[in-house]
Motif scaffolding. Structure first.
Motif, PDB file in Angstrom:
ATOM      1  N   THR A  94      -1.908  -0.156  -3.284  1.00  0.00           N
ATOM      2  CA  THR A  94      -3.223  -0.566  -3.791  1.00  0.00           C
ATOM      3  C   THR A  94      -4.227   0.566  -3.728  1.00  0.00           C
ATOM      4  N   GLN A  95      -3.991   1.524  -2.837  1.00  0.00           N
ATOM      5  CA  GLN A  95      -4.855   2.691  -2.751  1.00  0.00           C
ATOM      6  C   GLN A  95      -4.090   3.840  -2.112  1.00  0.00           C
ATOM      7  N   THR A  96      -4.509   5.066  -2.405  1.00  0.00           N
ATOM      8  CA  THR A  96      -3.906   6.241  -1.791  1.00  0.00           C
ATOM      9  C   THR A  96      -4.978   6.934  -0.975  1.00  0.00           C
ATOM     10  N   PRO A  97      -4.889   6.841   0.362  1.00  0.00           N
ATOM     11  CA  PRO A  97      -5.907   7.456   1.216  1.00  0.00           C
ATOM     12  C   PRO A  97      -6.064   8.946   0.932  1.00  0.00           C
ATOM     13  N   SER A  98      -7.278   9.431   1.055  1.00  0.00           N
ATOM     14  CA  SER A  98      -7.550  10.837   0.748  1.00  0.00           C
ATOM     15  C   SER A  98      -6.809  11.781   1.684  1.00  0.00           C
ATOM     16  N   GLU A  99      -6.438  11.291   2.881  1.00  0.00           N
ATOM     17  CA  GLU A  99      -5.744  12.150   3.846  1.00  0.00           C
ATOM     18  C   GLU A  99      -4.250  12.284   3.551  1.00  0.00           C
ATOM     19  N   THR A 100      -3.722  11.430   2.682  1.00  0.00           N
ATOM     20  CA  THR A 100      -2.291  11.429   2.389  1.00  0.00           C
ATOM     21  C   THR A 100      -1.896  12.683   1.625  1.00  0.00           C
ATOM     22  N   VAL A 101      -0.817  13.344   2.081  1.00  0.00           N
ATOM     23  CA  VAL A 101      -0.313  14.525   1.382  1.00  0.00           C
ATOM     24  C   VAL A 101       1.114  14.309   0.875  1.00  0.00           C
ATOM     25  N   MET A 102       1.773  13.215   1.321  1.00  0.00           N
ATOM     26  CA  MET A 102       3.139  12.951   0.863  1.00  0.00           C
ATOM     27  C   MET A 102       3.494  11.492   1.113  1.00  0.00           C
ATOM     28  N   TYR A 103       4.266  10.923   0.199  1.00  0.00           N
ATOM     29  CA  TYR A 103       4.883   9.616   0.396  1.00  0.00           C
ATOM     30  C   TYR A 103       6.391   9.784   0.270  1.00  0.00           C
ATOM     31  N   VAL A 104       7.126   9.132   1.148  1.00  0.00           N
ATOM     32  CA  VAL A 104       8.575   9.018   1.010  1.00  0.00           C
ATOM     33  C   VAL A 104       8.881   7.543   0.801  1.00  0.00           C
ATOM     34  N   ARG A 159      -1.423   6.606  -8.074  1.00  0.00           N
ATOM     35  CA  ARG A 159      -1.063   5.263  -7.608  1.00  0.00           C
ATOM     36  C   ARG A 159      -0.311   4.505  -8.687  1.00  0.00           C
ATOM     37  N   ASP A 160      -0.772   4.597  -9.929  1.00  0.00           N
ATOM     38  CA  ASP A 160      -0.120   3.880 -11.025  1.00  0.00           C
ATOM     39  C   ASP A 160       1.297   4.395 -11.250  1.00  0.00           C
ATOM     40  N   ALA A 161       1.493   5.704 -11.128  1.00  0.00           N
ATOM     41  CA  ALA A 161       2.825   6.284 -11.330  1.00  0.00           C
ATOM     42  C   ALA A 161       3.785   5.828 -10.242  1.00  0.00           C
ATOM     43  N   ILE A 162       3.278   5.794  -9.007  1.00  0.00           N
ATOM     44  CA  ILE A 162       4.124   5.331  -7.891  1.00  0.00           C
ATOM     45  C   ILE A 162       4.521   3.870  -8.096  1.00  0.00           C
ATOM     46  N   ASN A 163       3.571   3.040  -8.456  1.00  0.00           N
ATOM     47  CA  ASN A 163       3.866   1.615  -8.653  1.00  0.00           C
ATOM     48  C   ASN A 163       4.823   1.392  -9.817  1.00  0.00           C
ATOM     49  N   ARG A 164       4.723   2.220 -10.862  1.00  0.00           N
ATOM     50  CA  ARG A 164       5.676   2.095 -11.983  1.00  0.00           C
ATOM     51  C   ARG A 164       7.083   2.435 -11.514  1.00  0.00           C
ATOM     52  N   TRP A 165       7.196   3.476 -10.700  1.00  0.00           N
ATOM     53  CA  TRP A 165       8.523   3.865 -10.197  1.00  0.00           C
ATOM     54  C   TRP A 165       9.113   2.738  -9.348  1.00  0.00           C
ATOM     55  N   ILE A 166       8.313   2.174  -8.452  1.00  0.00           N
ATOM     56  CA  ILE A 166       8.797   1.098  -7.580  1.00  0.00           C
ATOM     57  C   ILE A 166       9.189  -0.125  -8.403  1.00  0.00           C
ATOM     58  N   ALA A 167       8.368  -0.487  -9.368  1.00  0.00           N
ATOM     59  CA  ALA A 167       8.662  -1.648 -10.211  1.00  0.00           C
ATOM     60  C   ALA A 167       9.950  -1.444 -10.998  1.00  0.00           C
ATOM     61  N   GLU A 168      10.140  -0.227 -11.498  1.00  0.00           N
ATOM     62  CA  GLU A 168      11.357   0.058 -12.262  1.00  0.00           C
ATOM     63  C   GLU A 168      12.597  -0.043 -11.382  1.00  0.00           C
ATOM     64  N   ILE A 198       4.393  14.269  -3.670  1.00  0.00           N
ATOM     65  CA  ILE A 198       3.750  15.366  -2.953  1.00  0.00           C
ATOM     66  C   ILE A 198       2.385  15.666  -3.563  1.00  0.00           C
ATOM     67  N   GLN A 199       1.395  15.833  -2.700  1.00  0.00           N
ATOM     68  CA  GLN A 199       0.069  16.238  -3.152  1.00  0.00           C
ATOM     69  C   GLN A 199       0.143  17.639  -3.780  1.00  0.00           C
ATOM     70  N   ASP A 200      -0.468  17.778  -4.955  1.00  0.00           N
ATOM     71  CA  ASP A 200      -0.498  19.080  -5.624  1.00  0.00           C
ATOM     72  C   ASP A 200      -0.899  20.184  -4.660  1.00  0.00           C
ATOM     73  N   ARG A 201      -0.187  21.289  -4.745  1.00  0.00           N
ATOM     74  CA  ARG A 201      -0.459  22.505  -3.984  1.00  0.00           C
ATOM     75  C   ARG A 201      -0.085  22.395  -2.508  1.00  0.00           C
ATOM     76  N   LEU A 202       0.497  21.275  -2.098  1.00  0.00           N
ATOM     77  CA  LEU A 202       1.014  21.220  -0.735  1.00  0.00           C
ATOM     78  C   LEU A 202       2.269  22.100  -0.659  1.00  0.00           C
ATOM     79  N   ARG A 240      -5.763  11.848  -5.172  1.00  0.00           N
ATOM     80  CA  ARG A 240      -7.180  11.508  -5.290  1.00  0.00           C
ATOM     81  C   ARG A 240      -7.490  10.802  -6.601  1.00  0.00           C
ATOM     82  N   LYS A 241      -6.516  10.765  -7.504  1.00  0.00           N
ATOM     83  CA  LYS A 241      -6.722  10.132  -8.803  1.00  0.00           C
ATOM     84  C   LYS A 241      -5.894   8.858  -8.913  1.00  0.00           C
TER      85      LYS A 241
END
Length: 351
Positions: free
Chosen positions: A137-147, A117-126, A84-88, A112-113
């Protein structure tokens, strides 16, 4: 998948996709909830019963497998997470249900940082034992949540293929007329393109079924099995007819038969975007920035509406894992800029 959106190969895990949609169903309302239910809840169970059903399914998969000398040689592992994007402002009921029934881990990040992306990829790899790396590979600026949903499988063949019998042979691509000739016939499409592949060969007794439409064989791992279906004719036309009743007929009609087996070695490594397939299957409003109703996730009163921008499936190396992602974005509602200006200036609704 739907015939209207089918083009080339589609790689995805049905249970991975349906589980991710079931998570999102708890945040959906109105037409959006109805459309999701049509895909993941055909029996029209209550929300609570549907969540219990998926909870039991996940527990069954995660506890399935086979152990030798205390080591699990065949295993399935499924995991879910919500980023979740901070403050959403996300409703606690949605997050609590996702965690209670789906074991979803919840993370607050700043998309935006690069660290997000690195934290998400670590979770998926684990969760996929390193089989899926650098999925994002990138997190679009419009993204507010990933499931995310990850599904990992490692299996040990009950009967190994003899590597010395693997050799280069023809493999037919595309659609065309099927093969004939009973058990052991290779099928294919003589009218289509042909490529050379590493073909595994064996002759053994397996559970086998055939009729005028298909040949099917069951290949056993320790603790589970894989059903392979080879249509005799046009693949697309057969997929349009394939349903649960046909699968039951195949499984119920299988007999133990000694047959020659030709099994191509294969791999896949590209993401498959599922938006068009899901839209053609009836999930339409969820992708509409205005019509999407995920008010069970976040209220529209906050000045924006959340919707699904993208649903993608990404396979891992050596076919052992699948990652499913839903990219949730926010659409600013009409008049929000004016309302925000009034709020910032301290003016009420009456001026």
């Amino acid at each position: 998948m739907s015939a209207e959106a089918r083009e080339g190969n589609v790689v995805f895990s049905p249970v991975s996709l349906s589980t991710a949609l079931a998570v999102l169903a708890n945040g959906a309302a109105g037409d959006t909830r109805t459309e999701i239910d049509a895909l993941v809840n055909p029996d029209r169970l209550s929300a609570g019963k549907l969540n219990e059903k998926y909870c039991n399914l996940m527990n069954h998969l995660n506890n399935a497998g086979y152990s030798e000398n205390g080591n699990r040689t065949t295993l399935l592992e499924m995991a879910n997470s919500i980023w979740i994007q901070d403050r959403l402002p996300v409703k606690e009921a949605f997050l609590s249900t996702s965690n209670t029934y789906y074991g979803a881990e919840v993370f607050n990040v700043n998309f935006r940082k690069a660290g997000a992306r690195d934290a998400i990829n670590r979770w998926i790899a684990e969760k996929t034992h390193g089989r899926i790396a650098e999925h994002i590979t990138q997190t679009p600026s419009e993204t507010v949540m990933y499931v995310f949903n990850s599904l990992y499988f490692r299996g040990k063949w009950l009967n190994q293929f003899d590597k010395s019998k693997t050799q280069k042979e023809d493999f037919h691509l595309g659609n065309g007329s099927g093969a004939t000739g009973g058990p052991g016939a290779t099928g294919g499409s003589p009218g289509g393109a042909t490529v050379k592949v590493d073909m595994m060969n064996a002759e053994r007794r397996i559970r086998y079924y055939e009729d005028e439409e298909v040949q099917a064989g069951e290949f056993n791992y320790y603790g589970c099995n894989m059903l392979v279906i080879l249509p005799r004719g046009d693949l697309g036309e057969y997929l349009d007819r394939l349903d649960y009743a046909r699968l039951e007929g195949i499984l119920g009609g299988m007999e133990s038969v000694k047959t020659k087996i030709k099994f191509p070695r294969f791999s896949f490594g590209r993401k498959t975007r599922l938006n068009d397939h899901l839209k053609a299957a009836g999930l339409e409003t969820a992708f509409d920035p205005v019509a999407a109703d995920f008010t069970g996730i976040s209220d529209r009163s906050d000045g924006f509406n959340v919707y699904i921008s993208d649903v993608s499936s990404g396979p891992g190396r050596r076919r052992q894992s699948v990652g499913l992602e839903a990219d949730i974005r926010a659409h600013e509602l009409p008049g929000w800029q004016e309302r925000r200006h009034l709020a910032d200036s301290g003016q009420g609704a009456d001026g």
